[in-house]
Design a protein around this motif. Structure first.
Motif, mmCIF file in Angstrom:
data_model
loop_
_atom_site.group_PDB
_atom_site.id
_atom_site.type_symbol
_atom_site.label_atom_id
_atom_site.label_comp_id
_atom_site.label_asym_id
_atom_site.label_seq_id
_atom_site.Cartn_x
_atom_site.Cartn_y
_atom_site.Cartn_z
ATOM 1 N N LEU A 1 0.833 -1.198 0.000
ATOM 2 C CA LEU A 1 0.000 0.000 0.000
ATOM 3 C C LEU A 1 0.871 1.253 0.000
ATOM 4 C CD1 LEU A 1 -2.646 -1.092 2.665
ATOM 5 C CD2 LEU A 1 -3.021 -0.868 0.206
ATOM 6 N N VAL B 1 -0.152 -4.573 -4.316
ATOM 7 C CA VAL B 1 -0.649 -5.554 -3.360
ATOM 8 C C VAL B 1 -0.321 -6.954 -3.891
ATOM 9 C CG1 VAL B 1 -2.703 -6.490 -2.271
ATOM 10 C CG2 VAL B 1 -2.514 -4.024 -2.633
ATOM 11 N N LEU C 1 -2.392 -12.180 -0.374
ATOM 12 C CA LEU C 1 -2.214 -11.371 0.830
ATOM 13 C C LEU C 1 -3.576 -11.043 1.442
ATOM 14 C CD1 LEU C 1 -0.096 -9.215 2.355
ATOM 15 C CD2 LEU C 1 -1.617 -7.643 1.176
ATOM 16 N N PHE D 1 -7.229 -5.242 10.046
ATOM 17 C CA PHE D 1 -6.894 -3.967 10.682
ATOM 18 C C PHE D 1 -7.466 -3.917 12.091
ATOM 19 C CE2 PHE D 1 -7.011 -3.197 6.119
ATOM 20 C CZ PHE D 1 -5.824 -2.518 5.913
ATOM 21 N N ARG E 1 -14.420 0.370 10.980
ATOM 22 C CA ARG E 1 -14.224 1.142 9.764
ATOM 23 C C ARG E 1 -13.687 0.301 8.618
ATOM 24 N NH1 ARG E 1 -11.961 6.985 11.417
ATOM 25 N NH2 ARG E 1 -10.999 5.997 13.210
ATOM 26 N N SER E 2 -13.221 -0.912 8.930
ATOM 27 C CA SER E 2 -12.677 -1.710 7.839
ATOM 28 C C SER E 2 -13.769 -2.545 7.156
ATOM 29 C CB SER E 2 -11.514 -2.573 8.335
ATOM 30 O OG SER E 2 -11.881 -3.922 8.472
ATOM 31 N N PHE F 1 -17.599 -3.122 5.564
ATOM 32 C CA PHE F 1 -18.517 -2.270 4.810
ATOM 33 C C PHE F 1 -19.908 -2.379 5.437
ATOM 34 C CE2 PHE F 1 -16.084 -2.429 0.471
ATOM 35 C CZ PHE F 1 -14.950 -1.964 1.126
ATOM 36 N N PRO G 1 -13.532 -10.811 -1.022
ATOM 37 C CA PRO G 1 -12.253 -11.163 -1.660
ATOM 38 C C PRO G 1 -12.415 -12.224 -2.748
ATOM 39 C CG PRO G 1 -12.099 -11.306 0.733
ATOM 40 C CD PRO G 1 -13.535 -11.125 0.405
ATOM 41 N N ARG H 1 -13.104 -12.589 6.654
ATOM 42 C CA ARG H 1 -12.887 -11.991 5.338
ATOM 43 C C ARG H 1 -11.427 -12.178 4.899
ATOM 44 N NH1 ARG H 1 -13.843 -5.677 4.790
ATOM 45 N NH2 ARG H 1 -11.886 -5.651 5.931
ATOM 46 N N LEU I 1 -9.485 4.126 5.517
ATOM 47 C CA LEU I 1 -9.174 2.725 5.823
ATOM 48 C C LEU I 1 -9.875 1.797 4.824
ATOM 49 C CD1 LEU I 1 -7.724 0.768 7.707
ATOM 50 C CD2 LEU I 1 -9.751 0.733 9.136
ATOM 51 N N ARG I 2 -11.097 2.180 4.424
ATOM 52 C CA ARG I 2 -11.828 1.340 3.462
ATOM 53 C C ARG I 2 -11.181 1.392 2.089
ATOM 54 N NH1 ARG I 2 -16.931 3.148 6.029
ATOM 55 N NH2 ARG I 2 -17.117 1.670 7.742
ATOM 56 N N ASP J 1 -7.961 1.456 1.720
ATOM 57 C CA ASP J 1 -6.916 0.447 1.879
ATOM 58 C C ASP J 1 -7.497 -0.951 1.730
ATOM 59 O OD1 ASP J 1 -4.963 2.266 2.273
ATOM 60 O OD2 ASP J 1 -4.719 1.947 4.425
ATOM 61 N N VAL J 2 -8.646 -1.166 2.375
ATOM 62 C CA VAL J 2 -9.290 -2.482 2.290
ATOM 63 C C VAL J 2 -9.589 -2.810 0.828
ATOM 64 C CG1 VAL J 2 -11.385 -3.775 2.847
ATOM 65 C CG2 VAL J 2 -10.254 -2.421 4.615
ATOM 66 N N ALA J 3 -10.141 -1.830 0.106
ATOM 67 C CA ALA J 3 -10.469 -2.064 -1.312
ATOM 68 C C ALA J 3 -9.210 -2.405 -2.102
ATOM 69 C CB ALA J 3 -11.157 -0.839 -1.897
ATOM 70 N N ALA J 4 -8.105 -1.751 -1.759
ATOM 71 C CA ALA J 4 -6.848 -2.027 -2.470
ATOM 72 C C ALA J 4 -6.371 -3.444 -2.157
ATOM 73 C CB ALA J 4 -5.786 -1.012 -2.068
ATOM 74 N N VAL J 5 -6.422 -3.821 -0.870
ATOM 75 C CA VAL J 5 -5.974 -5.164 -0.484
ATOM 76 C C VAL J 5 -6.872 -6.230 -1.112
ATOM 77 C CG1 VAL J 5 -5.765 -6.744 1.462
ATOM 78 C CG2 VAL J 5 -4.851 -4.438 1.658
ATOM 79 N N LEU J 6 -8.177 -5.946 -1.189
ATOM 80 C CA LEU J 6 -9.103 -6.913 -1.782
ATOM 81 C C LEU J 6 -9.058 -6.853 -3.304
ATOM 82 C CD1 LEU J 6 -12.261 -6.479 0.475
ATOM 83 C CD2 LEU J 6 -10.418 -8.120 0.689
#
Lengths: 261, 288
Positions: free
Chosen positions: A50, A68, A72, A76, A81-82, A84, A96, A143, B182-183, B185-190
């Motif tokens: 990232l 990325v 992986l 968090f 907040r992580s 949805f 995923p 997840r 943070l979301r 980042d999550v979108a990028a990781v996913l």
């Protein structure tokens, strides 16, 4: 094998990490401890692709990380907040799987299977905000696991949970680690937790310019349990050793913050 | 804007959690609703009494206005959903223009808003222009479109669209820009692709703001619909009915039109709120 070679990161002209070199063999659960502000999150974000490395490089099986990487997953600390909130628990967990091109029905089945494994089979149709903090973090873990990651990064995942929930999730993580043989980099500021979970514990010096100041293999029995393991003399000794390192500023110039800050 | 930010009660499970508390809240809400209707009823009664007592031609009593509106528009045959020929000729074209204008403004506003809000640079560059466009009183634009399009539906549509697009655009951009980092980042990781990011992250994140913008746009659409029909050269519409009645000194019809417009505005807004509640749901805490 995850490798960091002479990795440095800067925030403006303020060094966050300097010359960090580290090897994480496949299947290892590595715990990273250090006072807050020592660049633990920066480290994870760099490994996750990232954040590009300012100097040095991160490689996975010899391939430099530029975006990325494949296989992986990240958990968090801030589950609220992580996740949805507009998606159901199942939809969150199935996210995923979109990259794997599975049909919707299979994505759902996979999500249900993994939810069952983290003990949330009843909550699939609910929404994250209807669950307790511990359950939400279980959703985030589900997840992360649903794609059977080869590398799992966890950024203080249990930091904001109560003690009981935290112990449950620690044991869940150990169980996952034993079954799947996933390489895990687990960042925490909790010394007890690092020794209890880790195959190996490294400590970062307080910033600026954090380095590895301790690299300690944890020689405890593979089967761990909350009461027994924490009472072992080896455990107490290891904890004391990590504690001494983290709490003594390694930097004699006195630039480092107060211990544990 | 104010009501979407309120996190739902159900988002905090088992805090006081007692059914009794919920019942008390429900009865308090019912009492509030009753009180509001009572105030409205009293206001109408006072108006009726005062208008009758005074007997002025300028201020007919509300009962007569309603009666007149009914005769004028809603006493038609069943086959036409009780609409009279006058209603079909004037109300429906107006509503059609308003719906088309509002829909165009909404689609364009949301699309452009997401595009502007996605890029920090685009946002910084466009923001002054947008603030300026929003600050221009919308009816002042109408003469421009009269010159460009002459009188008629294109001019009316353009007036509605160019007034109603700004609130949606600005709010959507703002909402998109405030997507939880943070979301991202999550979108990028996913590894979500652009379309998935749009549908699963940006639009849902911005939805409360989008609706705040849509509500403003809806009332602007109504205003501009009527205003653009007040101009000479229009042949039909609610605004036309209004000027026509005024030129014939038919004050009862003028009042009936005003009543109709108020009712329309209320109904449209209520409809939009219902859609919003459906889409956003309760208890979206942690959304921002």
């Amino acid at each position: 094998m995850l490798e960091l070679r002479k990795l440095s990161q800067w925030y403006g002209d303020h060094a966050v990490l300097s010359d960090l070199t580290l090897k994480v063999p496949d299947g290892e659960l590595l715990c990273v401890v250090g006072p807050s502000g020592c660049g633990k999150s920066t480290l994870l974000r760099t490994i996750a692709g990232l954040l590009p490395a300012a100097e040095g490089e991160v490689t996975i099986d010899g391939t430099p990380v530029t975006g990325v990487p494949d296989g992986l997953a990240v958990v968090f600390q801030d589950y609220g907040r992580s996740l949805f909130p507009w998606l159901s628990v199942r939809e969150n967990v199935a996210l995923p799987l979109r990259r794997r091109g599975l049909p919707r029905a299979e994505r759902r089945a996979e999500a249900e299977r993994i939810l069952d494994r983290v003990g949330l089979s009843g909550a699939a149709r609910r929404h994250p905000w209807q669950l307790s903090g511990g359950m939400q973090q279980r959703v985030a873990i589900a997840r992360a696991l649903v794609c059977r990651p080869s590398l799992l990064l966890m950024d203080e995942p249990f930091g904001s949970l109560d003690a009981q929930t935290r112990e449950d999730l620690e044991d869940l993580l150990l169980q996952v680690h034993r079954n799947d043989d996933t390489t895990i980099v687990f960042v925490t500021h909790d010394i007890d937790e690092s020794v209890y979970l880790g195959d190996r514990v490294i400590a970062l010096s307080p910033g600026p310019g954090s380095r590895v100041v301790l690299d300690l293999p944890v020689r405890l029995p593979g089967e761990r349990d909350q009461i027994g393991t924490r009472g072992l003399p080896e455990f107490v000794e290891l904890r004391a050793e990590v504690g001494r390192t983290v709490r003594t500023p390694a930097d004699p110039s006195g630039l480092s913050g107060p211990p544990g800050a | 804007m104010s009501r979407v930010a309120v996190p739902g009660v159900s988002g905090v499970p088992d805090v006081s959690g007692a059914a009794g508390g919920r019942r008390a809240a429900a009865s308090a809400a019912a009492r509030g609703a009753l009180l509001r209707w009572a105030v409205l009823a009293v206001a109408v009664l006072v108006w009726e009494a005062a208008a009758r007592a005074h007997g002025s031609v300028y201020f007919p009593p509300p009962g007569r206005i309603v009666r007149h509106a009914y005769d004028l528009w809603f006493s038609g045959p069943v086959a036409h959903a009780f609409l009279t020929a006058d209603a079909v000729d004037n109300i429906l074209p107006s509503l059609g223009r308003m719906a088309a204008g509002f829909a165009l403004a909404a689609v364009a506003g949301i699309a452009l808003g997401v595009a502007v809000g996605r890029s920090r640079r685009a946002y910084a560059l466009c923001n002054p222009v947008l603030q300026f466009a929003r600050a221009v009183p919308p009816p002042a634009l109408v003469p421009v479109f009269v010159v460009i399009f002459d009188f008629g539906t294109p001019m009316q549509l353009a007036s509605i669209v160019f007034s109603a697009v700004w609130p949606v655009l600005i709010n959507t951009a703002e909402g998109t820009r405030n997507t939880e980092p943070l979301r991202l980042d999550v979108a990028a990781v996913l590894r979500l692709n652009a379309a998935e990011r749009l549908w699963l992250l940006f639009l849902p994140s911005a939805l409360p703001r989008i609706f705040a913008g849509l509500r403003l746009s809806l009332s602007l659409s109504l205003i501009l619909m009527v205003f653009s029909e007040l101009l000479p050269g229009t042949a039909d519409g609610i605004g036309y009915t209004l000027t026509d009645a005024q030129s014939r000194s038919d004050l009862l019809t003028v009042w009936a039109v005003l009543l109709l417009l108020g009712a329309l505005g209320y109904l449209l807004n209520t409809g939009l709120l219902t859609v919003e509640r459906r889409l956003i749901g309760r208890g979206r805490e942690g959304t921002r």
